[in-house]
Design an enzyme around this catalytic site. Structure first.
Site: not given
Lengths: 636, 636
Positions: A329, A358, A376, A378, A380, A460, A506
């Protein structure tokens, strides 16, 4: 008289001191037979406990979570009783209910697998004897006398703050216990001991090692059988086992928590990305490729340095701290900010497959499901507040398409709303929650509400999945964020010529690709849909003289873009077929005299369909159709 | 008499004390006219220096590297002379020849751009005057007297170890100098001053700041013009400028040396990977996806910890040092070793696009060409010694296909052989070098030999490229390695049932994808081939009433897999075309009344071809063909 209120709101009067069992019987004999315990004012109790004041009450059966806990609690006592029958010198210590069943720790020599069989047989006798289970409150002094031969129980008694302790007795076995328990041992109809392992008293390696016996129990034999079946299936499908067997993935001690995708695994991984990328093109996302190492200034601005630092890998470069990104992000905020935006430029949907790190503890790492390095799918979405509903609708459509239509999972939705500590005013939250709810309604998706379960930075939608084994997973996300666009000042110029802050969504569809790989290997048991299969078709010759024709077939299939393998060895067809089946190749072509002469193919699928005399053009057409449709099942 | 031997081996006798100019004249008047200097026994000298002993001699002209150095050396003196004419108080300090021309540092107030124009004009006068350049050896004492007003020259004189120093005089200007120089200033026909910048005396910021004037010179005006043109072109094509302009790539201070590939850049990046991946499938490579963070134990085993640690980003995880990988080879050794191999399993070709990190100093980072984070189209081939030639042949074919056939670069090859410190015995090296040479011969590729220029761990083939501006690059590699397979014990069982060590070939085709992106942006000046263009075609409407037809055209092109943009704004076609040209979109479709009525298209290319009345099916066919062929030029 006392007043009892039931879960449906109904109230009834009872004599003071009536027990749960008596209340159950007053409702229905059947209910009394099924009852395991009661919840009195929300607290689980024995059926035999007298109720002396007005209270809410629920009769607990095997259908309730609390019922299963009572059943398993009694199961531990039955196990301990059996162990004492067979090994009189074994000292029971503690025996709690845990997520996957229950265990009891004994001070004893290690038990053998044969011992477990004997204990199980003895437990059956205890169940058959149907001993009543009786509770008694006694003074600590009495308790210490009762357990004088068991130093573990004595230690526990000393720690109780109350003056009295409760004990439970069933036949010749008495245990120190808070309860509650089943009314009698006969109700524990389906118990199974799973394994034995060493465990230290109070989990401290300085203490004595005890023997921990794990067990599971259900109210019915059928449920136990189903459970054991799923366990067996999961073991066969374990992605670590299949990953090795099918050359999909390996791990190495030099890179803990970071998978190596091998030949076959990388093909699937890349096909997944190519597929999602195609969807991005259709759905108006712009993909980016981003750095991995950022100066801590970025994380200070995003707030991760304050709240997430211990999960990041930190590197000092030229005297300044940097960190490998744990999430995308903040970098997408930098990209959004590369140019000024007008309200007409929104939404901006930024997608990124770059890998994330991580710093998980090495002890928690496991296969593809708990890793340190992952990617991911992923993205945004930066949008105006008035675009949130439409954007969320788009995300929900994307998620449903991939998980339900393509991969055939069951999906459940819930909406998590404003928590106690929340950023932004209530009106903003109400509006945003309304938009999420509206999107769910427009998408005709039933959902639950999880009150106060949103993140501090926005509401969410949680999406729960169920795989082929009925196991639950959380992979996709769809989450509003008022916080990051504020921290990074992600603005746009509105049609009022004023600066406004963008809202960020997200979202991930597959979620962690590593985790998805693990989940999918197990879901499909390594038998992937045709479009994902590393080798889609194998061509096997009956004899050397068929090699020329087989090669022609191969070249044409390769030319059409398929992943093709050949087996031209001097081995029998049954052997070649067996090996191809073990490699989980979805289509097998056999080429012998007949096929070569007639210019046709004999084709078989992994699940045993066979078709003789098939034209190559027909097979190609079928395969193309199966790949385009991303069909899960191969039909020829 | 003395004997002079020439580069072709011929020998001639001359009077002792003959000068280089006299020797040149004895060969040919034309040569004497072109002569800039001589190489006497390999040392550059003035044409006027008498030769007093037997020697080898080469007449140096503008065609020789040494000739250009002499020309530029004299150019610095001409510049200094001109500066002294115009700014009598300017003190010349030093004026060397450098890679990109020459400079001279003056102790003076900053010069303005107008000053440079004046100096250049004065230099032309000096050139026209054609002053003879005369060398003289004088004592240090005499020299100190001569340069008594110039403390910089005095400092230099003091540092000379010899008792005498040489000075050069041309007209009214004398400089302390080793030479050699042109015989006269008239030969410096094409000089250009480039820029002026501050520079400290002796590059020490504690010293006084001087004014450095940079210049360039050639033997002919035409060469100078070409040089200035290339410079201008390179500036226009700078990938950092085009990268921003075309939304290809951005950089951010939070991630130094790590590019962000944006919307358009990521499309190209991913297309490149998809293309190479397709070639991998054809050429029998297996792609893997690998971890980035490895325990230092890996690097200790590979030897990088000892020799390369300062280039690695090091992270401490749970008390143990780990590092981000700077190269893929060691991880591929782990993958090779995941199973035992027989001689029949070889070659194993492991390819990997995973990203690499190298800890370059922040001061050296520049655009896409000097980065900290990058990926390579990297592969390692594990093979038997008897397979080396065939594998190298395959690699050379791959490189030639991509660079010459697809991208149209000029390529030069050389073979680097055994250095002084080499691992493995000479027989092994001889055999390996023979195989590389044989592969180059079989591939019909002319090559040079670079004696002793191989790495310590094996011989290699160097591949030099020349881009559209004639600039040289090194991107692909093909390198043998006897070392890593030894360190990692990468073995196979031979047909003799004994264990043998595999040979490893490191190879990359595009090399660093980041660097390739930068190179390619400049090579194509941002006008990418159709298959790589982020937007391949744009559809522009003349008026709103054409939008329906335009949308139909768009949908059909998108459906055929093309990247399509639309411009339906109420703007004029010339304006729309201009903007599309600025965005470097290769194909522009215009749709007006005529096109809508007749169901055709007006199509124009970026380089100005226009075709009216084109059928959509025809355009689609052309585009498909151009993409499949990966054509560099768009012809409609």
């Amino acid at each position: 008289m006392i007043t009892i209120q039931f879960p449906d709101g109904a109230k009834k009067h009872y004599t003071k001191g009536s027990t749960g069992m008596e209340v159950a019987k007053s409702i229905a004999e059947g209910l009394a037979r099924e009852a395991y315990g009661v919840l009195v004012n929300g607290m689980p109790k024995d059926l035999s406990v007298p109720i002396t004041t007005d209270a809410t009450l629920k009769i607990v059966t095997a259908k309730d979570k609390e019922g299963i806990e009572i059943l398993r609690h009694t199961s531990t006592h039955i196990m301990a009783q059996a162990v004492r029958h067979l090994f009189p010198y074994a000292k029971p210590t503690i025996g709690p209910v845990v997520e996957e069943g229950f265990y009891y720790d004994f001070d004893h020599e290690p038990f053998s697998p044969e011992d477990l069989v004997k204990i199980e047989a003895e437990m059956e006798k205890i169940v058959k004897a149907n001993y009543p289970v009786e509770r008694k409150e006694i003074s600590k002094k009495e308790a210490k006398e009762l357990f004088k031969d068991n130093p573990y129980k004595l230690e526990l008694i000393d720690e109780f703050e109350e003056g009295t302790v409760s004990i439970y007795r069933q036949g010749d076995f008495t245990d120190l216990c808070r309860g509650p328990h089943l009314p009698s041992t006969g109700k524990a109809k389906a118990i199974k001991l799973m394994k034995v392992a060493g465990a230290y008293w109070r989990a401290d390696s300085k203490n004595k090692q005890l023997q921990r016996i794990y067990g599971i129990s259900f109210s019915e034999k059928k449920q136990l059988q189903e459970y054991l079946h799923v366990l067996e299936e999961a073991k066969k499908r374990d992605h670590r086992v299949l990953g090795k067997q099918l050359d999909l993935v390996m791990f190495h001690e030099f890179a803990p928590g970071a998978p190596f995708f091998l030949k076959n695994g990388a093909i699937i991984y890349n096909e997944l990305i190519a597929f999602i990328r195609k969807e991005y093109q259709k759905r108006g996302y712009e993909e980016v490729i981003t750095p991995q190492l950022y100066n801590k200034k970025l994380w200070e601005q995003s707030g991760h340095w304050e709240h997430y630092k211990e999960n990041m890998f930190v590197i000092t470069v030229e005297g300044e701290e940097h960190s490998l990104k744990p999430m995308n992000c903040p970098s997408h905020c930098l990209i959004y900010n590369r140019s000024t935006k007008s309200y007409r430029d929104l939404p901006v949907r930024i997608a990124d497959f770059c890998c994330l790190h991580r710093n998980e503890l090495s002890g928690t790492l496991s296969g593809l499901t708990r890793v340190r390095k992952f990617s991911q799918d992923d993205a945004h979405i930066f949008c105006r507040m008035d675009q949130v509903e439409e954007e969320v609708l788009g995300v929900l459509d994307f998620i449903k398409y991939i998980w339900v239509e393509v991969f055939g999972f069951k999906v459940n939705y819930s909406l998590s709303t404003r928590p106690q500590k929340a950023l932004g005013d209530k009106a903003l939250w109400d509006r945003a929650e309304g938009m999420l709810a509206e999107a769910l309604k427009k998408a005709a998706l039933p959902y639950q509400i999880k009150e106060g379960d949103g993140a501090f930075y926005g509401p969410k939608i949680d999406i729960d999945l169920e795989d082929a084994l009925g196991r639950k997973w959380q992979c996709p996300t769809c989450q509003l964020d008022f916080n990051l666009p504020k921290r990074f000042e992600c603005m746009y110029e509105g049609d009022d010529s004023k600066k406004h802050q963008a809202v960020m969504i997200h979202r991930a569809v597959l979620g962690s690709l590593e985790r998805f790989m693990g989940l999918m290997i197990e879901h499909f048991s390594g038998k992937f849909p045709l479009w994902l299969s590393p080798v889609q078709v194998i061509i096997m010759t009956v004899a050397d003289r068929h090699e020329e024709y087989a090669t022609k077939v191969k070249d044409e299939l390769v030319g059409a873009g398929f992943r093709v393998d050949t087996d031209f060895r001097s081995e029998s067809i049954p052997k070649k077929v067996r090996e191809a089946q073990l490699a989980h190749i979805p289509l097998m072509i056999t080429v012998g005299d007949k096929e070569t002469e007639q210019n046709v193919l004999a084709v078989r699928t992994l699940d045993g369909q066979v078709k003789f005399g098939m034209q190559l053009s027909e097979l190609k057409g079928k395969m193309q159709m199966l790949v385009e449709k991303r069909a899960v099942k191969v039909e020829i």
